[in-house]
Design an enzyme around this catalytic site. Structure first.
Site, PDB file in Angstrom:
ATOM      1  N   SER A 179       0.172  -3.457   4.954  1.00  0.00           N
ATOM      2  CA  SER A 179       0.773  -1.655   3.827  1.00  0.00           C
ATOM      3  C   SER A 179      -0.137  -0.792   4.669  1.00  0.00           C
ATOM      4  O   SER A 179      -0.066  -0.191   5.754  1.00  0.00           O
ATOM      5  CB  SER A 179       0.094  -1.807   2.411  1.00  0.00           C
ATOM      6  OG  SER A 179       0.047  -0.911   1.739  1.00  0.00           O
ATOM      7  N   THR A 180      -1.523  -0.219   3.811  1.00  0.00           N
ATOM      8  CA  THR A 180      -1.863   1.043   4.463  1.00  0.00           C
ATOM      9  C   THR A 180      -3.058   0.297   6.377  1.00  0.00           C
ATOM     10  O   THR A 180      -3.442  -0.797   6.013  1.00  0.00           O
ATOM     11  CB  THR A 180      -3.320   0.800   3.634  1.00  0.00           C
ATOM     12  OG1 THR A 180      -3.078   1.223   2.283  1.00  0.00           O
ATOM     13  CG2 THR A 180      -4.054   2.411   4.425  1.00  0.00           C
TER      14      THR A 180
ATOM     15  N   HIS B 267       4.850  -1.677   3.391  1.00  0.00           N
ATOM     16  CA  HIS B 267       4.810   0.169   2.485  1.00  0.00           C
ATOM     17  C   HIS B 267       5.417   1.326   2.855  1.00  0.00           C
ATOM     18  O   HIS B 267       4.304   1.646   3.796  1.00  0.00           O
ATOM     19  CB  HIS B 267       3.902  -0.392   1.284  1.00  0.00           C
ATOM     20  CG  HIS B 267       3.938  -1.737   0.850  1.00  0.00           C
ATOM     21  ND1 HIS B 267       2.288  -1.981   0.533  1.00  0.00           N
ATOM     22  CD2 HIS B 267       4.755  -2.701   0.719  1.00  0.00           C
ATOM     23  CE1 HIS B 267       2.395  -3.396  -0.392  1.00  0.00           C
ATOM     24  NE2 HIS B 267       3.642  -3.603  -0.224  1.00  0.00           N
TER      25      HIS B 267
ATOM     26  N   MET C  60      -3.559  -1.957   0.443  1.00  0.00           N
ATOM     27  CA  MET C  60      -4.660  -2.119  -0.152  1.00  0.00           C
ATOM     28  C   MET C  60      -4.332  -3.306  -0.861  1.00  0.00           C
ATOM     29  O   MET C  60      -2.409  -3.215  -0.591  1.00  0.00           O
ATOM     30  CB  MET C  60      -4.435  -0.722  -0.403  1.00  0.00           C
ATOM     31  CG  MET C  60      -5.046  -0.392  -2.115  1.00  0.00           C
ATOM     32  SD  MET C  60      -6.616  -0.464  -2.076  1.00  0.00           S
ATOM     33  CE  MET C  60      -7.362   0.549  -0.821  1.00  0.00           C
TER      34      MET C  60
ATOM     35  N   ASP D 104      -0.237  -7.425  -2.909  1.00  0.00           N
ATOM     36  CA  ASP D 104       0.970  -7.933  -2.412  1.00  0.00           C
ATOM     37  C   ASP D 104       1.015  -8.912  -1.372  1.00  0.00           C
ATOM     38  O   ASP D 104       0.450  -8.256  -0.349  1.00  0.00           O
ATOM     39  CB  ASP D 104       2.317  -6.579  -2.221  1.00  0.00           C
ATOM     40  CG  ASP D 104       3.513  -6.943  -1.944  1.00  0.00           C
ATOM     41  OD1 ASP D 104       3.571  -7.742  -2.426  1.00  0.00           O
ATOM     42  OD2 ASP D 104       4.029  -6.208  -1.273  1.00  0.00           O
TER      43      ASP D 104
END
Length: 352
Positions: free
Chosen positions: A174-175, A200, A293, A296
């Site tokens: 993600s991030t 993401h 973050m 998930d």
């Protein structure tokens, strides 16, 4: 008393500045320290007060957001969220911004009305709070290693498992993940097993991201479509706004791309991909969870591990945000914790 996150907004749309500014100001954890129509005004304001997070439009008259971002990342890096239109040119520019060091993208509504902006306000605010916790990884991470360092990494990566074989590799992030994926995919050979990836990212941006990864990688990188035969030397990136799964049919693996509700607050969800891999091929896969973050992917990685798959997590030192790897480690889902450099070496050694 908790210190508020200082946010600066740079966008040439008065509607965006007013409405998004009101949303940011209303959150008790945030402090809007400026809303400017172009980077020139923003630079002057930043000389007086430096923000913790910058929300930045890309396509603006005068100095565009991408030029401004690159200048900031050379002089004084900080977490930057890209506010981009849903045009293809906007998507490509946003992907370039991620490569230049931005940590997140959110999409402007198709109509820049107050009602449209209010509907996405929760996502915008959460993106700002996530970005505030991001660690801007220094450029030397992607630099070339000397021979001794390469040999050390090779030895560490080699000693983790007694074998380096897998039918499928799966990656969730993600991030900060766009930079991590660019680092990895630019270094791996075209001889790898197929790779399924969840990053993401909003819908309309993943196609441009896949095109960029295809350009820099020896592998063929595509945005995943439904019912694709998964081939060695190919990487399949989950499309934004849809879930990606893997299905075994006879001796072959196929992509399954479906709509559905968010899982672990995300669509695409890493948990959805990992769970399908655990169910379909178990120990014949290897799973990697990278910077990001939230949590998930942790549960899905545990399911893979319980079915005999070898599992890896990116370490804290090389992560932009050590959220997703940390949660997977806490859950006991991770066999090995590696730096991003070590992960690229490990992946390069795996054969179908």
């Amino acid at each position: 008393m908790t210190t508020k996150i200082k946010v600066m907004l740079v966008d040439d749309s008065a509607v965006i500045r007013q409405t998004l500014g009101q949303l940011l100001s209303a959150d008790p954890e945030l402090s809007l320290i400026g809303a400017h129509s172009n980077p020139i005004f923003a630079m002057r304001a930043m000389e007086q007060q430096w923000p913790d997070v910058l929300v930045l439009d890309i396509e603006m008259p005068g100095m565009d957001g991408l030029t401004f971002l690159r200048s900031l990342m050379r002089s004084r890096p900080l977490p930057v969220i890209i506010c981009s239109s849903l045009t293809m040119s906007g998507a490509r520019s946003s992907v370039e911004a991620l490569a230049a060091g931005a940590v997140e993208i959110f999409a402007k509504p198709m109509m820049s009305s107050k009602e449209d902006l209010l509907r996405v306000g929760r996502d915008i605010i959460q993106a700002v709070k996530s970005a505030a916790k991001a660690k801007i990884v220094k450029q030397q991470q992607s630099g070339a290693l000397n021979h001794a360092a390469q040999q050390q990494l090779l030895a560490r990566a080699t000693n983790h498992d007694q074998h380096d074989q897998a039918r499928l590799l799966v990656i969730g992030t993600s991030t900060g993940g766009t930079q991590a994926l660019e680092f990895i995919l630019s270094k791996v050979p075209a001889t790898l097993p197929p790779i399924a990836i969840v990053q993401h990212m909003p819908a309309a941006f993943t196609k441009a991201f896949a095109e960029r990864m295809d350009h820099i990688s020896a592998m063929t990188v595509v945005e995943a479509e439904d019912n694709q035969l998964m081939r060695s030397g190919h990487a399949y990136i989950a499309p934004g706004g849809l879930h990606l799964q893997v299905e075994k049919r006879g001796h072959e693996l196929y992509t399954v791309v479906r709509d559905g509700p968010p899982v672990s607050r995300h669509k695409p969800s890493v948990n959805v991909l990992f769970s399908s891999v655990a169910r379909e091929i178990g120990s014949a896969a290897s799973g990697f969870i990278l910077t990001g973050m939230g949590d998930d992917g942790a549960r899905g990685l545990l399911e893979m591990q319980e079915q005999g798959a070898v599992t890896y997590a990116q370490d804290e030192a090389s992560s932009v945000v050590f959220g997703m790897p940390k949660e997977a480690i806490k859950l006991g889902a991770v066999n090995h914790v590696l730096s991003l450099q070590e992960i690229s070496v490990k992946l390069s050694k795996i054969r179908p």
